[in-house]
Design a protein around this motif. Sequence first.
Motif, PDB file in Angstrom:
ATOM      1  N   CYS A  12       0.812  -1.218   0.000  1.00 56.02           N
ATOM      2  CA  CYS A  12       0.000   0.000   0.000  1.00 56.02           C
ATOM      3  C   CYS A  12       0.840   1.260   0.000  1.00 56.02           C
ATOM      4  O   CYS A  12       0.304   2.352  -0.054  1.00 56.02           O
ATOM      5  CB  CYS A  12      -0.912   0.023   1.240  1.00 56.02           C
ATOM      6  SG  CYS A  12      -2.068  -1.351   1.306  1.00 56.02           S
ATOM      7  N   ALA A  13       2.151   1.098   0.097  1.00 57.61           N
ATOM      8  CA  ALA A  13       3.013   2.277   0.218  1.00 57.61           C
ATOM      9  C   ALA A  13       2.999   3.093  -1.059  1.00 57.61           C
ATOM     10  O   ALA A  13       2.899   2.557  -2.158  1.00 57.61           O
ATOM     11  CB  ALA A  13       4.443   1.846   0.540  1.00 57.61           C
ATOM     12  N   VAL A  14       3.124   4.408  -0.913  1.00 60.32           N
ATOM     13  CA  VAL A  14       3.145   5.310  -2.052  1.00 60.32           C
ATOM     14  C   VAL A  14       4.502   5.230  -2.729  1.00 60.32           C
ATOM     15  O   VAL A  14       5.530   5.238  -2.074  1.00 60.32           O
ATOM     16  CB  VAL A  14       2.878   6.749  -1.586  1.00 60.32           C
ATOM     17  CG1 VAL A  14       2.933   7.708  -2.765  1.00 60.32           C
ATOM     18  CG2 VAL A  14       1.534   6.823  -0.906  1.00 60.32           C
ATOM     19  N   ASP A  78      -5.232  12.317   4.577  1.00 64.36           N
ATOM     20  CA  ASP A  78      -4.520  11.692   3.468  1.00 64.36           C
ATOM     21  C   ASP A  78      -3.224  11.060   3.950  1.00 64.36           C
ATOM     22  O   ASP A  78      -2.813  10.024   3.443  1.00 64.36           O
ATOM     23  CB  ASP A  78      -4.200  12.731   2.396  1.00 64.36           C
ATOM     24  CG  ASP A  78      -5.452  13.296   1.767  1.00 64.36           C
ATOM     25  OD1 ASP A  78      -6.240  12.524   1.215  1.00 64.36           O
ATOM     26  OD2 ASP A  78      -5.651  14.526   1.843  1.00 64.36           O
ATOM     27  N   LEU A  79      -2.577  11.706   4.912  1.00 66.00           N
ATOM     28  CA  LEU A  79      -1.284  11.228   5.400  1.00 66.00           C
ATOM     29  C   LEU A  79      -1.135  11.549   6.873  1.00 66.00           C
ATOM     30  O   LEU A  79      -1.411  12.670   7.307  1.00 66.00           O
ATOM     31  CB  LEU A  79      -0.144  11.890   4.607  1.00 66.00           C
ATOM     32  CG  LEU A  79       1.285  11.545   5.031  1.00 66.00           C
ATOM     33  CD1 LEU A  79       1.567  10.065   4.837  1.00 66.00           C
ATOM     34  CD2 LEU A  79       2.297  12.388   4.229  1.00 66.00           C
ATOM     35  N   LEU A  80      -0.692  10.564   7.632  1.00 62.93           N
ATOM     36  CA  LEU A  80      -0.368  10.730   9.049  1.00 62.93           C
ATOM     37  C   LEU A  80       1.099  10.353   9.228  1.00 62.93           C
ATOM     38  O   LEU A  80       1.485   9.199   9.023  1.00 62.93           O
ATOM     39  CB  LEU A  80      -1.265   9.842   9.911  1.00 62.93           C
ATOM     40  CG  LEU A  80      -0.949   9.753  11.412  1.00 62.93           C
ATOM     41  CD1 LEU A  80      -0.831  11.126  12.049  1.00 62.93           C
ATOM     42  CD2 LEU A  80      -2.016   8.923  12.123  1.00 62.93           C
ATOM     43  N   VAL A  81       1.914  11.341   9.586  1.00 62.63           N
ATOM     44  CA  VAL A  81       3.355  11.140   9.748  1.00 62.63           C
ATOM     45  C   VAL A  81       3.688  11.084  11.233  1.00 62.63           C
ATOM     46  O   VAL A  81       3.343  12.004  11.980  1.00 62.63           O
ATOM     47  CB  VAL A  81       4.162  12.284   9.097  1.00 62.63           C
ATOM     48  CG1 VAL A  81       5.667  12.040   9.273  1.00 62.63           C
ATOM     49  CG2 VAL A  81       3.811  12.424   7.621  1.00 62.63           C
ATOM     50  N   VAL A  82       4.350  10.031  11.655  1.00 62.76           N
ATOM     51  CA  VAL A  82       4.916   9.956  13.002  1.00 62.76           C
ATOM     52  C   VAL A  82       6.420  10.107  12.837  1.00 62.76           C
ATOM     53  O   VAL A  82       7.091   9.204  12.348  1.00 62.76           O
ATOM     54  CB  VAL A  82       4.573   8.622  13.696  1.00 62.76           C
ATOM     55  CG1 VAL A  82       5.231   8.560  15.073  1.00 62.76           C
ATOM     56  CG2 VAL A  82       3.070   8.446  13.811  1.00 62.76           C
ATOM     57  N   TRP A 106       3.084   7.104   7.825  1.00 64.61           N
ATOM     58  CA  TRP A 106       4.546   7.037   7.710  1.00 64.61           C
ATOM     59  C   TRP A 106       5.159   6.920   9.100  1.00 64.61           C
ATOM     60  O   TRP A 106       4.769   7.637  10.026  1.00 64.61           O
ATOM     61  CB  TRP A 106       5.109   8.301   7.062  1.00 64.61           C
ATOM     62  CG  TRP A 106       4.842   8.442   5.599  1.00 64.61           C
ATOM     63  CD1 TRP A 106       4.141   7.604   4.784  1.00 64.61           C
ATOM     64  CD2 TRP A 106       5.284   9.522   4.776  1.00 64.61           C
ATOM     65  NE1 TRP A 106       4.111   8.091   3.507  1.00 64.61           N
ATOM     66  CE2 TRP A 106       4.804   9.264   3.466  1.00 64.61           C
ATOM     67  CE3 TRP A 106       6.028  10.673   5.012  1.00 64.61           C
ATOM     68  CZ2 TRP A 106       5.056  10.127   2.396  1.00 64.61           C
ATOM     69  CZ3 TRP A 106       6.280  11.533   3.955  1.00 64.61           C
ATOM     70  CH2 TRP A 106       5.811  11.260   2.653  1.00 64.61           C
ATOM     71  N   MET A 107       6.125   6.021   9.234  1.00 63.71           N
ATOM     72  CA  MET A 107       6.949   5.934  10.436  1.00 63.71           C
ATOM     73  C   MET A 107       8.400   5.818  10.013  1.00 63.71           C
ATOM     74  O   MET A 107       8.699   5.444   8.870  1.00 63.71           O
ATOM     75  CB  MET A 107       6.541   4.744  11.306  1.00 63.71           C
ATOM     76  CG  MET A 107       5.193   4.888  11.980  1.00 63.71           C
ATOM     77  SD  MET A 107       4.860   3.520  13.132  1.00 63.71           S
ATOM     78  CE  MET A 107       3.284   4.020  13.813  1.00 63.71           C
ATOM     79  N   SER A 108       9.292   6.099  10.952  1.00 60.26           N
ATOM     80  CA  SER A 108      10.718   6.175  10.620  1.00 60.26           C
ATOM     81  C   SER A 108      11.355   4.807  10.416  1.00 60.26           C
ATOM     82  O   SER A 108      12.378   4.687   9.751  1.00 60.26           O
ATOM     83  CB  SER A 108      11.472   6.923  11.717  1.00 60.26           C
ATOM     84  OG  SER A 108      11.460   6.174  12.922  1.00 60.26           O
ATOM     85  N   GLY A 109      10.791   3.771  11.025  1.00 64.23           N
ATOM     86  CA  GLY A 109      11.401   2.446  10.993  1.00 64.23           C
ATOM     87  C   GLY A 109      12.141   2.112  12.265  1.00 64.23           C
ATOM     88  O   GLY A 109      12.449   0.946  12.531  1.00 64.23           O
ATOM     89  N   HIS A 132       4.315   3.229   5.095  1.00 66.69           N
ATOM     90  CA  HIS A 132       5.559   3.487   4.375  1.00 66.69           C
ATOM     91  C   HIS A 132       6.602   4.023   5.341  1.00 66.69           C
ATOM     92  O   HIS A 132       6.271   4.725   6.302  1.00 66.69           O
ATOM     93  CB  HIS A 132       5.318   4.507   3.256  1.00 66.69           C
ATOM     94  CG  HIS A 132       6.509   4.727   2.369  1.00 66.69           C
ATOM     95  ND1 HIS A 132       7.154   3.699   1.712  1.00 66.69           N
ATOM     96  CD2 HIS A 132       7.177   5.866   2.026  1.00 66.69           C
ATOM     97  CE1 HIS A 132       8.156   4.182   0.999  1.00 66.69           C
ATOM     98  NE2 HIS A 132       8.197   5.494   1.178  1.00 66.69           N
ATOM     99  N   GLU A 133       7.854   3.662   5.104  1.00 71.47           N
ATOM    100  CA  GLU A 133       8.986   4.207   5.840  1.00 71.47           C
ATOM    101  C   GLU A 133       9.801   5.046   4.853  1.00 71.47           C
ATOM    102  O   GLU A 133      10.615   4.523   4.106  1.00 71.47           O
ATOM    103  CB  GLU A 133       9.822   3.081   6.453  1.00 71.47           C
ATOM    104  CG  GLU A 133       9.055   2.297   7.513  1.00 71.47           C
ATOM    105  CD  GLU A 133       9.801   1.092   8.046  1.00 71.47           C
ATOM    106  OE1 GLU A 133      10.970   0.874   7.630  1.00 71.47           O
ATOM    107  OE2 GLU A 133       9.225   0.350   8.875  1.00 71.47           O
TER     108      GLU A 133
END
Length: 361
Positions: A12-14, A78-82, A106-109, A132-133
């Motif tokens: 599902c990652a962009v 649309d996008l949630l960034v941690v 999105w997370m950093s990994g 996605h990372e």
Amino acid sequence: MLMMVAVVLSGCAVEPGGGISATEVSTDGKLIAHFIDVDQGDATLLQGPDFTILIDTGRHDRDELVPYLQSSGIKALDLLVVTHPHADHLGQFEKVMSHFEVSEVWMSGDEHTSKTFERALETVLSSDAGYHEPRAGETFTIGSAHLEVIHPQTVTGHLNNGSISTRVTFGDVVFLFSGDAEKEAEQEMLNRGRNIQADIFQLGHHGSSTSNTQPFLEAIKPKVGIYSAGRENEYGHPHREVVDLFSRLNIPLYGTDRNGTMLVVTDGQTYQVKGAQGAELIQTKSETPLDEGPQSLGDCIDINTASKEELIQIKHIGTDYADQLIALRPFGSVDELTRIKGIGEGRLKDIKAEGLACVRR
């Protein structure tokens, strides 16, 4: 656990340079950036005409974020960034995910052992959101917003320095968000040689002196600095050295500790910074007269590099305190010596009056 999330959701990652279906939000064609007052934490909403992005979700011990988003008319993200897994950035993630449809996370990994982080991963797993990372050099388009990831290059293992750092461009106006990235990560961004200029810079690490170095600021060339910090917080954010630096560089600086939630409203050509309730903003300024040059450091003892034998020459710093000091390095300033158990304001005053201890830059 994190690897399992990546495997399950990677489809599902962009793709870099690709687009995410945008959420329609009525903002009269403008972008409203909400720097939300979440006390000693971070949460920033980018509410555009055809995109909605949330960067970080505030503290784990508070619950103001969902009501704020709802009051702003948010129906979906649309996008949630941690930016990284610390609880003052990830804290209300579960609540946000349960109240809004989120297209992408999105997370950093980097991983954390906290229950807050573990529950966040479980929430992603049980959702329909993509995962996605992002890595430095990737670009994305979400409606009329263009995102360029400038950090990290890889999983770092250092939670702060692994923070997702992103330039967001809307028209001709550029924002830069660096999470809690510290000076080592800032230097890595500079070394990559990419353009990191931005009009609006959200200070790293709540305005800490472990971040926001002068070379980094000079590369960003911000017209405005904004930080998120709790009023009279125990960390002393924003640190005096950072406030002094912004003052010396003539960059207006505003914080949630003084102003509560702040908005930057832009049509892509011009922008306006204002209080969420229409109140006049209070600028955070240096209390040090700018015509007083820095004190000579030629004969001082740098507390970040000195040996134990050198440190014990400083007033009140015996062998025990020297051991603590070495273990607690680095220090952003001599004022931070109060981090040493047993060094209070009285002894700090004596140390500063002696003039022997210093932090070289």
